[in-house]
Design a protein around this motif. Structure first.
Motif, PDB file in Angstrom:
ATOM      1  N   PHE A  13       9.975   3.569   1.887  1.00 17.63           N
ATOM      2  CA  PHE A  13       9.079   3.337   3.017  1.00 17.63           C
ATOM      3  C   PHE A  13       7.686   3.918   2.840  1.00 17.63           C
ATOM      4  CE2 PHE A  13      13.222   2.631   4.767  1.00 17.63           C
ATOM      5  CZ  PHE A  13      13.047   1.679   5.749  1.00 17.63           C
ATOM      6  N   ARG A  14       7.553   4.926   2.027  1.00 17.96           N
ATOM      7  CA  ARG A  14       6.280   5.651   1.970  1.00 17.96           C
ATOM      8  C   ARG A  14       5.102   4.776   1.555  1.00 17.96           C
ATOM      9  NH1 ARG A  14       8.182  10.493   3.280  1.00 17.96           N
ATOM     10  NH2 ARG A  14      10.182  11.159   2.399  1.00 17.96           N
ATOM     11  N   GLU A  19      -0.017   3.582   3.739  1.00 14.99           N
ATOM     12  CA  GLU A  19      -1.186   2.904   3.194  1.00 14.99           C
ATOM     13  C   GLU A  19      -1.728   1.891   4.199  1.00 14.99           C
ATOM     14  OE1 GLU A  19      -2.526   3.749   0.375  1.00 14.99           O
ATOM     15  OE2 GLU A  19      -0.936   5.074  -0.343  1.00 14.99           O
ATOM     16  N   SER A  20      -2.950   1.428   3.957  1.00  9.72           N
ATOM     17  CA  SER A  20      -3.570   0.340   4.700  1.00  9.72           C
ATOM     18  C   SER A  20      -3.585   0.613   6.208  1.00  9.72           C
ATOM     19  CB  SER A  20      -2.838  -0.973   4.385  1.00  9.72           C
ATOM     20  OG  SER A  20      -3.520  -2.082   4.925  1.00  9.72           O
ATOM     21  N   ILE A  21      -3.340  -0.425   6.997  1.00  5.80           N
ATOM     22  CA  ILE A  21      -3.446  -0.317   8.455  1.00  5.80           C
ATOM     23  C   ILE A  21      -2.444   0.677   9.029  1.00  5.80           C
ATOM     24  CG2 ILE A  21      -3.100  -1.596  10.612  1.00  5.80           C
ATOM     25  CD1 ILE A  21      -4.324  -4.029   9.229  1.00  5.80           C
ATOM     26  N   LYS A  26      -1.175   6.071  11.289  1.00  9.06           N
ATOM     27  CA  LYS A  26      -0.503   7.358  11.186  1.00  9.06           C
ATOM     28  C   LYS A  26      -1.511   8.496  11.205  1.00  9.06           C
ATOM     29  CE  LYS A  26       2.481  10.077   8.121  1.00  9.06           C
ATOM     30  NZ  LYS A  26       3.218  10.089   6.827  1.00  9.06           N
ATOM     31  N   GLU A  27      -2.584   8.364  10.430  1.00 11.66           N
ATOM     32  CA  GLU A  27      -3.613   9.397  10.381  1.00 11.66           C
ATOM     33  C   GLU A  27      -4.259   9.620  11.746  1.00 11.66           C
ATOM     34  OE1 GLU A  27      -6.409   8.268   7.427  1.00 11.66           O
ATOM     35  OE2 GLU A  27      -5.018   8.542   5.741  1.00 11.66           O
ATOM     36  N   VAL A 145       9.872  -5.066  10.651  1.00 13.53           N
ATOM     37  CA  VAL A 145       9.862  -4.716  12.073  1.00 13.53           C
ATOM     38  C   VAL A 145       8.740  -3.725  12.364  1.00 13.53           C
ATOM     39  CG1 VAL A 145      11.117  -3.551  13.917  1.00 13.53           C
ATOM     40  CG2 VAL A 145      12.298  -5.193  12.456  1.00 13.53           C
ATOM     41  N   ILE A 146       8.645  -2.685  11.560  1.00 16.11           N
ATOM     42  CA  ILE A 146       7.629  -1.650  11.780  1.00 16.11           C
ATOM     43  C   ILE A 146       6.228  -2.250  11.718  1.00 16.11           C
ATOM     44  CG2 ILE A 146       6.599   0.463  10.835  1.00 16.11           C
ATOM     45  CD1 ILE A 146       9.455   1.191   9.856  1.00 16.11           C
ATOM     46  N   ASP A 147       5.967  -3.056  10.714  1.00 14.87           N
ATOM     47  CA  ASP A 147       4.640  -3.652  10.542  1.00 14.87           C
ATOM     48  C   ASP A 147       4.310  -4.583  11.699  1.00 14.87           C
ATOM     49  OD1 ASP A 147       2.640  -5.742   9.463  1.00 14.87           O
ATOM     50  OD2 ASP A 147       2.596  -4.189   7.918  1.00 14.87           O
TER      51      ASP A 147
END
Length: 248
Positions: A13-14, A19-21, A26-27, A145-147
């Protein structure tokens, strides 16, 4: 939104969630994806997480105890729990919209031949499928699903309406896109797109979306035609012309 993912392969998953969007979400504290390794909750010496199925059959089935313990660890009882399964409800824009309204989700990724049914029954999970095909495990479907859900959170894309302007959510497939240079390999960008006339550009995009939807997704086309739409006078003319050509 906080999403707990229970999996045998957290490292998968990392690259997707950092990364990206999704990484930027997250940041910025908008999305919090927490990964839990199911093997960490196995009480066996070798961290066993699966065994042979009762009744026979090919493959292995994931054990109830490590998953129960992992679910208890993330305090899943009062949360919406999804189990990625080919026999589940098909992931579509309605389901994505429903899930995006949640502040917390738990996603369980099965592997091998699946999981002990008692896990699903006890934890009242909703089984979710990404399509009528079989994958090695639930990790890739969980990433989908997450995306998909994360993009429905207004702050993730930077605009509260951005996701509704995209393909599918508008009810139509997306129109063709072009960028520089204006001419490449003998092919030119449609003149209307560089005209500077925003009204004509919009109508061209609308017409192309209608054409592509009618050609490639008759199901979406029929639904769009039947639905009540807030169209401009010019948009109505384009749609009516296309309907007449269809009848002909």
């Amino acid at each position: 939104m906080k999403i707990d993912v229970l999996t045998l392969f957290p490292e998968m998953f990392r690259p997707v969630t950092e990364e990206s969007i999704l990484g930027r979400a997250k940041e910025n504290g908008i999305l919090d994806v927490r990964l839990t390794n199911i093997r960490d909750f196995s009480q066996s010496k070798h961290k066993k997480a699966d065994d042979y199925p009762f009744g026979g059959g090919a493959g292995m089935v994931m054990l109830a105890d490590p998953i129960f313990r992992a679910l208890e660890h993330v305090e899943a009882k009062e949360k919406k729990i999804l189990y990625m399964s080919p026999r589940g409800r098909l992931l579509d824009k309605e389901l994505v919209g429903e899930l995006s309204q949640r502040s917390e989700l738990v996603i369980l990724c099965g592997h091998y031949e699946g999981i002990d049914q008692r896990i699903i029954d006890h934890w009242e999970m909703e089984e979710v499928s990404v399509g009528d095909y079989i994958l090695t495990g639930g990790e890739l479907p969980a990433m989908i699903v997450i995306d998909a859900v994360a993009r429905m959170i207004p702050e993730v894309l930077g605009s509260s309406n951005a996701h509704y302007e995209e393909s599918i959510y508008s009810g139509l497939l997306e129109y063709p896109q072009y960028t520089k240079p204006r001419e490449y390999a003998g092919m030119e960008v449609p003149e209307v797109l560089v005209s500077g006339n925003h009204k004509l550009i919009h109508l061209w995009q609308f017409e192309k979306s209608l054409e592509l939807t009618r050609q490639r997704r008759p199901d979406l086309w029929e639904a769009y035609v039947r639905a009540e739409k807030n169209l401009t006078k010019d948009e109505k003319k384009i749609l009516q012309k296309m309907l007449e050509s269809s009848d002909g």
